[in-house]
Design an enzyme around this catalytic site. Structure first.
Site, PDB file in Angstrom:
ATOM      1  N   LYS A  32      -4.844 -31.136 -26.377  1.00 30.61           N
ATOM      2  CA  LYS A  32      -5.819 -31.801 -25.500  1.00 30.61           C
ATOM      3  C   LYS A  32      -6.981 -30.848 -25.309  1.00 30.61           C
ATOM      4  O   LYS A  32      -6.784 -29.689 -24.945  1.00 30.61           O
ATOM      5  CB  LYS A  32      -5.155 -32.118 -24.151  1.00 30.61           C
ATOM      6  CG  LYS A  32      -6.021 -32.900 -23.197  1.00 30.61           C
ATOM      7  CD  LYS A  32      -5.280 -33.192 -21.914  1.00 30.61           C
ATOM      8  CE  LYS A  32      -5.313 -32.055 -20.921  1.00 30.61           C
ATOM      9  NZ  LYS A  32      -6.627 -31.651 -20.424  1.00 30.61           N
ATOM     10  N   LYS A  60     -12.780 -36.865 -19.330  1.00 27.95           N
ATOM     11  CA  LYS A  60     -12.869 -37.570 -18.035  1.00 27.95           C
ATOM     12  C   LYS A  60     -14.184 -38.324 -17.930  1.00 27.95           C
ATOM     13  O   LYS A  60     -15.001 -38.112 -17.025  1.00 27.95           O
ATOM     14  CB  LYS A  60     -12.711 -36.611 -16.871  1.00 27.95           C
ATOM     15  CG  LYS A  60     -11.351 -35.987 -16.856  1.00 27.95           C
ATOM     16  CD  LYS A  60     -10.819 -35.658 -15.528  1.00 27.95           C
ATOM     17  CE  LYS A  60      -9.484 -34.977 -15.690  1.00 27.95           C
ATOM     18  NZ  LYS A  60      -9.536 -33.777 -16.558  1.00 27.95           N
ATOM     19  N   ILE A  64     -22.028 -44.654 -16.664  1.00 26.32           N
ATOM     20  CA  ILE A  64     -22.322 -46.071 -16.865  1.00 26.32           C
ATOM     21  C   ILE A  64     -21.767 -46.494 -18.237  1.00 26.32           C
ATOM     22  O   ILE A  64     -21.531 -45.649 -19.104  1.00 26.32           O
ATOM     23  CB  ILE A  64     -23.845 -46.344 -16.804  1.00 26.32           C
ATOM     24  CG1 ILE A  64     -24.595 -45.518 -17.870  1.00 26.32           C
ATOM     25  CG2 ILE A  64     -24.375 -46.068 -15.406  1.00 26.32           C
ATOM     26  CD1 ILE A  64     -26.049 -45.938 -18.062  1.00 26.32           C
ATOM     27  N   THR A  67     -23.390 -44.985 -21.546  1.00 24.98           N
ATOM     28  CA  THR A  67     -23.129 -43.551 -21.790  1.00 24.98           C
ATOM     29  C   THR A  67     -21.662 -43.334 -22.159  1.00 24.98           C
ATOM     30  O   THR A  67     -21.340 -42.560 -23.068  1.00 24.98           O
ATOM     31  CB  THR A  67     -23.511 -42.724 -20.546  1.00 24.98           C
ATOM     32  OG1 THR A  67     -24.831 -43.100 -20.151  1.00 24.98           O
ATOM     33  CG2 THR A  67     -23.465 -41.247 -20.822  1.00 24.98           C
ATOM     34  N   ARG A 189      -2.519 -23.311 -19.207  1.00 24.24           N
ATOM     35  CA  ARG A 189      -2.461 -21.865 -18.986  1.00 24.24           C
ATOM     36  C   ARG A 189      -1.087 -21.259 -19.209  1.00 24.24           C
ATOM     37  O   ARG A 189      -0.979 -20.139 -19.733  1.00 24.24           O
ATOM     38  CB  ARG A 189      -2.946 -21.543 -17.556  1.00 24.24           C
ATOM     39  CG  ARG A 189      -4.435 -21.670 -17.404  1.00 24.24           C
ATOM     40  CD  ARG A 189      -4.843 -21.748 -15.944  1.00 24.24           C
ATOM     41  NE  ARG A 189      -4.553 -23.044 -15.362  1.00 24.24           N
ATOM     42  CZ  ARG A 189      -4.774 -23.366 -14.090  1.00 24.24           C
ATOM     43  NH1 ARG A 189      -5.273 -22.461 -13.270  1.00 24.24           N
ATOM     44  NH2 ARG A 189      -4.508 -24.575 -13.650  1.00 24.24           N
TER      45      ARG A 189
HETATM   46  P1  XMP Z   1      -3.228 -26.171 -16.781  1.00 23.80           P
HETATM   47  O1  XMP Z   1      -3.773 -24.878 -17.252  1.00 23.80           O
HETATM   48  O2  XMP Z   1      -3.365 -26.389 -15.315  1.00 23.80           O
HETATM   49  O3  XMP Z   1      -4.173 -27.266 -17.512  1.00 23.80           O
HETATM   50  O4  XMP Z   1      -1.828 -26.444 -17.269  1.00 23.80           O
HETATM   51  C1  XMP Z   1      -4.102 -28.635 -17.211  1.00 23.80           C
HETATM   52  C2  XMP Z   1      -5.071 -29.388 -18.049  1.00 23.80           C
HETATM   53  O5  XMP Z   1      -5.033 -30.758 -17.692  1.00 23.80           O
HETATM   54  C3  XMP Z   1      -6.236 -31.127 -17.017  1.00 23.80           C
HETATM   55  N1  XMP Z   1      -5.826 -31.779 -15.803  1.00 23.80           N
HETATM   56  C4  XMP Z   1      -5.962 -33.065 -15.552  1.00 23.80           C
HETATM   57  N2  XMP Z   1      -6.484 -34.049 -16.269  1.00 23.80           N
HETATM   58  N3  XMP Z   1      -5.946 -35.563 -14.536  1.00 23.80           N
HETATM   59  C5  XMP Z   1      -6.484 -35.300 -15.740  1.00 23.80           C
HETATM   60  O6  XMP Z   1      -7.002 -36.227 -16.369  1.00 23.80           O
HETATM   61  C6  XMP Z   1      -5.384 -34.615 -13.791  1.00 23.80           C
HETATM   62  O7  XMP Z   1      -4.869 -34.871 -12.720  1.00 23.80           O
HETATM   63  C7  XMP Z   1      -5.405 -33.309 -14.314  1.00 23.80           C
HETATM   64  N4  XMP Z   1      -4.927 -32.171 -13.839  1.00 23.80           N
HETATM   65  C8  XMP Z   1      -5.204 -31.230 -14.773  1.00 23.80           C
HETATM   66  C9  XMP Z   1      -7.003 -29.857 -16.747  1.00 23.80           C
HETATM   67  O8  XMP Z   1      -8.384 -30.098 -16.805  1.00 23.80           O
HETATM   68  C10 XMP Z   1      -6.529 -28.988 -17.861  1.00 23.80           C
HETATM   69  O9  XMP Z   1      -7.198 -29.308 -19.071  1.00 23.80           O
END
Ligand code: XMP
Length: 217
Positions: A32, A60, A64, A67, A189
């Site tokens: 991702k 995310k 509009i 876009t 992470r």
């Molecule tokens: P970490 O390092 O926290 O990364 O394991 C998490 C990844 O997922 C994304 N993220 C989210 N994406 N809804 C989303 O659409 C969420 O609630 C959410 N929480 C985390 C975050 O940006 C990172 O890429």
């Protein structure tokens, strides 16, 4: 391998992202990518990573319809397998993403893993799930660190897949996320910052496998 693990490669170093995706490809369902990598490499990183894995663009999208369609169209053109879109912007904007291509699976955000999500998104989660279903989206994003919300979303998801970030650095457990309904578990992470990312990915997969075996008993 039949994995439920999605690696979030939120790094600025594209060589590291590519290297990690190649080395871990057997352990992953998909990688991702998010804005950090897109900002330094542009959309071409989507096709580069696609050599090793399915690529989900966590952009995310929240704009509009025109876009949104431009962004999602570019992701599809570059070979993305999936894209994450906000739904709280409204039906027209989510529809613009959902209409791009059957080959671009849309995951609709109906709750988030950060604490602040309870302020505005959580009160609308049920409506956002319903709207996502009406538009035929492929999947929903649910918090992998809030098991009550995750299982509530899973109960309403029907055919839609549930992808859960929030595992590892944000406190969620991969096993608990799967037990509470996650079809896909996102970890960033806790893998890409680990001393041994391959061992870390394997440990998450083992944790998930144990839960699946227990459920089959
Ligand atoms: P970490 O390092 O926290 O990364 O394991 C998490 C990844 O997922 C994304 N993220 C989210 N994406 N809804 C989303 O659409 C969420 O609630 C959410 N929480 C985390 C975050 O940006 C990172 O890429």
């Amino acid at each position: 391998m039949d994995s439920k693990l999605v690696l979030a490669v939120d790094v600025f170093d594209a060589d590291y992202a590519l290297d990690l995706s190649r080395k871990l490809s057997d352990e992953l369902f998909a990688v991702k990518i998010n804005w950090p990598l897109m900002m330094v490499k542009g959309a071409s990183i989507i096709s580069e990573l696609s050599k090793y894995s399915k690529v989900i663009c966590d952009l995310k999208v929240a704009d509009i319809p025109n876009t949104n369609a431009l962004i999602a169209g570019k992701a599809a053109e570059m070979g993305a397998w999936g894209i994450v879109s906000h739904s709280i912007i409204g039906k027209d904007s989510l529809q613009a993403v959902a209409s791009i291509s059957e080959d671009l699976r849309v995951f609709s955000v109906v709750a988030m893993s950060n604490k602040g999500a309870s302020q505005y998104i959580y009160p609308h989660t049920d409506e956002l799930i319903e709207m996502s279903r009406e538009l035929g989206v492929y999947g929903l994003i649910a918090p992998g660190n809030d098991y009550e919300m995750l299982s509530r979303i899973k109960r309403q998801a029907g055919k839609m897949k549930v992808m859960a970030p929030g595992v590892g650095a944000q406190g969620g457990s991969a096993g608990e996320a799967v037990r509470n309904g996650a079809d896909l578990v996102v970890v960033g992470r806790a893998i890409y910052n680990a001393d041994d990312p391959l061992a870390a990915a394997r440990a998450f997969n083992d944790e998930i496998s144990k839960v699946i075996s227990l459920e089959k008993e």
